[in-house]
Write an enzyme that holds these catalytic residues in place. Structure first.
Site, PDB file in Angstrom:
ATOM      1  N   LYS A  97      48.722 -10.375 -53.082  1.00  0.00           N
ATOM      2  CA  LYS A  97      49.373 -10.503 -51.772  1.00  0.00           C
ATOM      3  C   LYS A  97      50.832 -10.956 -51.938  1.00  0.00           C
ATOM      4  CE  LYS A  97      44.800 -11.665 -50.106  1.00  0.00           C
ATOM      5  NZ  LYS A  97      43.833 -12.774 -49.904  1.00  0.00           N
TER       6      LYS A  97
ATOM      7  N   THR B 263      43.150 -12.709 -55.936  1.00  0.00           N
ATOM      8  CA  THR B 263      43.622 -11.681 -55.010  1.00  0.00           C
ATOM      9  C   THR B 263      44.882 -12.173 -54.300  1.00  0.00           C
ATOM     10  OG1 THR B 263      41.945 -12.510 -53.489  1.00  0.00           O
ATOM     11  CG2 THR B 263      41.487 -10.423 -54.584  1.00  0.00           C
TER      12      THR B 263
ATOM     13  N   LYS C 188      41.648 -23.732 -61.865  1.00  0.00           N
ATOM     14  CA  LYS C 188      42.869 -23.133 -61.291  1.00  0.00           C
ATOM     15  C   LYS C 188      44.120 -23.969 -61.596  1.00  0.00           C
ATOM     16  CE  LYS C 188      40.201 -21.055 -57.478  1.00  0.00           C
ATOM     17  NZ  LYS C 188      40.468 -19.597 -57.508  1.00  0.00           N
TER      18      LYS C 188
ATOM     19  N   HIS D 126      31.400 -12.176 -59.645  1.00  0.00           N
ATOM     20  CA  HIS D 126      32.733 -12.678 -59.286  1.00  0.00           C
ATOM     21  C   HIS D 126      33.174 -13.891 -60.090  1.00  0.00           C
ATOM     22  CE1 HIS D 126      33.399 -10.207 -55.637  1.00  0.00           C
ATOM     23  NE2 HIS D 126      32.083 -10.193 -55.611  1.00  0.00           N
TER      24      HIS D 126
ATOM     25  N   LYS E 288      45.255 -21.824 -52.918  1.00  0.00           N
ATOM     26  CA  LYS E 288      43.944 -21.334 -53.341  1.00  0.00           C
ATOM     27  C   LYS E 288      42.993 -22.515 -53.277  1.00  0.00           C
ATOM     28  CE  LYS E 288      46.015 -20.069 -57.242  1.00  0.00           C
ATOM     29  NZ  LYS E 288      45.580 -18.683 -57.349  1.00  0.00           N
ATOM     30  N   ARG E 289      41.688 -22.249 -53.377  1.00  0.00           N
ATOM     31  CA  ARG E 289      40.756 -23.362 -53.400  1.00  0.00           C
ATOM     32  C   ARG E 289      41.123 -24.338 -54.530  1.00  0.00           C
ATOM     33  NH1 ARG E 289      36.121 -23.305 -50.017  1.00  0.00           N
ATOM     34  NH2 ARG E 289      35.671 -25.200 -51.181  1.00  0.00           N
TER      35      ARG E 289
END
Ligand code: 26Q
Length: 817
Positions: A632, A628, A526, A332, A520-521
């Protein structure tokens, strides 16, 4: 179910369990009674499904995390009784929306854990026999509050009001032996309800307990401390979820957790096999297959061989070959800091027999590599035990029958980089399985209005079982009435979100603003930091009058930082400082708002995603395995503002690049410029960029250092001794770190550290292109109709990203079910 009989059952349940009438019962009590009714209702189908499962070839999903979220709404929808229960409760004077107070089941950190939950849902709904195995943490992921702009963590004692959706199955308990202690793994089973079918899957979570409630033997022999110590270790194994996401932590307790649930799950499945087939293991690998969710359960591989050889009299070579058939491994992440390695001594100390198996596996590997003519000097790159460490990804790749990444670009990176040497010798092992999400939760449950529209247009709800059907709706993108309806739905969801944010954060947003969401985290790769810098740039340009017709935009952030991740926490503080500045500046209040929502979790996501206009997916190309959340948002009709990374690439392939806002360096560009990249050059050249970066050190913002200093001084009243002075020096260094959290961010961008070069995630390289994409979006949004068309086209093209599709691919191409 009849509404009248439902009402009767609810009333009876409340009297029986709590001695209360509905009007006096708490939300939790009503919830517990409804859950009990549902579980009773499905118990026969559950039992039958488990029998079917055991007699045919089936798959196990081993995962240290299952981020299930709230169960009640989803379960009632899947059972097809949501409307009836809603009406029954309504007639009893209880609003079903109050169930939003029920705690989330947060036994996961982020993407990996939520993916596991979506997979179980999909498997149950499309009749793939899949059983989940994991850990029943007493405390899930911490709860986050923002205090003075800083993240504060609080315990998540999620079962304190009961856990009505689970059944304790003490009779199936299993003993787990570490060198120093033996503990009991007690299973709790949760039904996974297939959507409108009779199939009920199972998630089995193990809880650690002391073998005996109290060790009287030890106690009577005056070994009090030992008696207590054993009990404490036993109960602590499943006490808490490690809050790290995409970073590895080599802690003993973490290793115990991994071995604990891996061993319990294997013993459970072997026991079941023996019940049905006796001690003839010839059918074990043809009936069972195991998916390892990242490396967290990879210790299961040597444990399997140990169980077969030492406890079931199978020859090593046979057990070894069975292992090579039964296990598969999903990777992952490509982040180097996330690759798990365990110290040889730690493994030896805790599970010596397992370590011996690992040594034998390593010998087998060297033999095999030699046969494959791999050069002696290249062996180092493969060895499972190297430099006194056990490399879990290598172990998984060597023994796993199939290895997969979670989006096309990610699977390619595994082959050409992360696991390159393995791909060279075992090309046939490698596959791609692009992630997906369940439309039951991420559409039917969180966006009933859009679900209603789609089922009306399609004539039925079959898209909840086959999301690719949404594609048939694409023709309506030319239909004014339908797009208008679509616009109204988005407006409703925005209004709901705005109310929710006002209630939880006390900040009032407005409907005519673009809602631009990054949830998100918190992680450097990111690039929430890049978003923050870009917002600040927009703010300054608005103040300068440089941006004349910028569409009013609310920038919404949500996400947790690992408690030990100082830089991520500094970024949260930085975002909140920016929010403070902007939200209190009258000059821009009709143009800009910034909110960092507290305690972002699955349930908050279910509010944020349907209300969003813009989905921020801006990781440095080549770093986000898939993502992911991006899927959504797409399904709920937001455009993606994102980079060429992870599943974004496939998203725009499906929905059209012209309907999204893709910008910035590609993975190729990043690789090309990597060695010569100089962020300082960009900083010096671009006055806009310089201006925002300078706010980190010019006093525009406070990172809270003064407050810290005051408390430090108050505490420091001890007499100065040599020892103390030494201690103080250490504290001064730490204080500097605290003082400099923003300064530290500044240096990370422009100077680098001993572990990363300057601007390791290429923020400055993308900032201008990010700004341009934002301005284009802002302008496009002015044409409400055309923008809504883009959103609609995204939504109806999200079919590919159903986890039903993903799980079918696993079932066919990996599990061979
Ligand atoms: C490992 C050892 C010790 C403690 C913690 C960990 C640990 C825990 C969680 C390491 C990694 C994780 C989580 C990783 C994760 O969530 N990865 C994400 O997986 C998603 C599903 O495939 C992808 O969509 C995301 O891109 C990826 O970041």
């Amino acid at each position: 179910m009849q509404i009248n009989s439902l009402m009767k059952k609810i009333k009876e349940g409340l009297l029986r369990d709590y001695d209360k009438e509905v009007d006096r019962a708490s939300v939790q009590e009503v919830h517990n009674v409804v859950a009990k009714i549902a579980i009773t209702e499905i118990s026969k189908a559950w039992h039958e499904s488990e029998n079917r499962f055991n007699t045919n070839r089936h798959a196990y999903f081993l995962s240290a995390e299952f981020l299930m979220g709230r169960a009640v709404q989803n379960n009632l929808i899947c059972m097809g009784i949501y409307d009836e229960v809603k009406e029954a409760l309504n007639q009893l004077g209880f609003d079903i929306n109050k169930f939003e107070e029920i705690e989330d089941m947060a036994l996961g950190n982020g993407g990996l854990g939520r993916l596991a939950a979506c997979f179980l849902d999909s498997a149950a709904s499309v009749n793939v026999p899949l059983k989940g195995y994991g850990i029943r943490y007493k405390y899930g992921l911490f709860k986050q509050k923002i205090e003075e702009g800083f993240q504060k963590e609080y315990a998540d004692n999620w079962t304190s009001f009961g856990d009505e959706w689970s059944l304790r199955r003490f009779e199936d308990s299993i003993k787990i032996r570490f060198k120093d202690i033996e503990v009991l793994a007690v299973p709790y089973d949760m039904p996974i309800i297939g959507y409108e079918n009779d199939n009920i899957g199972t998630l089995r979570l193990w809880q650690s307990e002391a073998i005996e409630d109290f060790d009287f033997d030890l106690f009577n022999n005056c070994k009090y401390d030992e008696a207590i110590r054993n009990k404490t270790i036993a109960e602590n194994i499943s006490a808490g979820l490690y809050p790290n996401d995409n970073t590895y932590e080599g802690k003993i307790l973490r290793f115990r957790q991994q071995y604990f649930f891996s061993s319990a799950s294997l013993q459970d499945l072997i026991r079941k096999y023996k019940e049905l087939h006796g001690k003839d293991f010839s059918k074990l690998v043809s009936l069972n297959t195991i998916q390892l969710n990242d490396t967290h359960p990879v210790i299961a591989i040597p444990e399997f061989i140990r169980l077969m050889t030492l406890e079931n009299n199978v020859e090593f070579d046979d057990a070894f070959n069975m292992a090579k058939e039964i296990f598969n491994y999903t990777n992952h992440t490509v982040m180097a800091e996330a690759l798990e390695k365990w110290d040889v001594n730690l493994v030896k100390d805790l599970v010596p027999e397992v370590y011996e198996v690992i040594e034998k596996i390593n010998e087998k590997l060297i033999e095999e590599l030699t046969d494959l003519k791999v050069k002696k000097e290249d062996l180092d790159k493969y060895e499972v035990i190297k430099d006194n460490q056990v490399h879990m990804a290598r172990l998984a790749t060597y023994i796993g029958k199939y290895i997969n990444g979670v989006a096309e670009i990610h699977s390619e990176i595994l082959k050409k980089d992360t696991l390159k040497e393995w791909y060279e010798i075992y090309p046939d092992k490698f596959q791609n399985k692009t992630n997906g999400i369940t439309q039951r939760r991420w559409l039917a449950s969180c966006n009933k209005e859009l679900t209603e529209l789609y089922s009306r247009l399609l004539g039925d709800k079959s898209f909840l079982k086959d999301l690719s059907k949404l594609k048939e709706l694409e023709k309506y993108s030319e239909n004014k009435d339908i797009i208008d309806e679509f616009i109204q739905i988005k407006k409703n969801k925005k209004r709901e979100l705005i109310d929710y944010i006002y209630k939880h954060e006390g900040i009032k947003l407005e409907e005519h603003f673009i809602l631009d969401v990054q949830i998100k985290r918190l992680h450097e790769y990111k690039r929430q930091f890049m978003n923050a810098l870009s917002i600040l740039d927009i703010y300054f340009r608005l103040k300068d009058g440089e941006l004349k017709d910028f569409t009013p935009t609310a920038f919404i952030f949500g996400g947790k930082a690992a408690p030990g991740y100082a830089r991520a926490k500094a970024i949260i503080k930085f975002i909140n400082e920016i929010a403070d500045l902007i939200n209190n500046d009258k000059d821009v209040q009709d143009k800009l708002k910034v909110v960092f929502v507290q305690n972002y979790n699955v349930s908050y996501a279910e509010k944020l995603i349907p209300g969003a206009n813009v989905s921020e997916q801006i990781s440095t190309a080549g770093t986000e395995a898939s993502g992911t959340g991006n899927m959504k948002f797409m399904l709920n009709g937001a455009v993606t503002l994102g980079t060429y990374d992870g599943a974004n690439i496939e998203i725009v392939r499906e929905a059209g690049e012209e309907n999204n806002y893709i910008f910035g360096a590609t993975e190729e560009e990043v690789l090309r410029i990597k060695d010569s990249y100089d962020p300082v050059e960009i900083y010096n050249k671009d006055k806009h960029i310089k201006r925002v970066i300078d706010t980190l050190v010019d006093g525009t913002f406070s990172d809270g250092y003064e407050e810290e200093e005051v408390t430090e001084v108050k505490d420091g009243v001890e007499e100065a001794t040599d020892e103390n002075i030494e201690k103080e020096e250490i504290e001064t260094v730490e204080e500097k770190l605290i003082e400099g959290t923003f300064k530290e961010l500044y240096y990370a961008l422009l100077k680098g550290t001993h572990w990363h070069k300057a601007d390791h995630y290429f923020i400055l390289n993308d900032l201008e292109r990010y700004f341009n994409a934002r301005i284009k979006l802002s302008n496009d949004y002015k044409n409400e109709y055309e923008f809504a068309r883009k959103c609609f086209i995204n939504s109806v093209n999200a079919g590919f990203f159903s986890s039903d599709r993903t799980i079918k691919e696993y079932a066919e191409e990996i599990w061979k079910l």
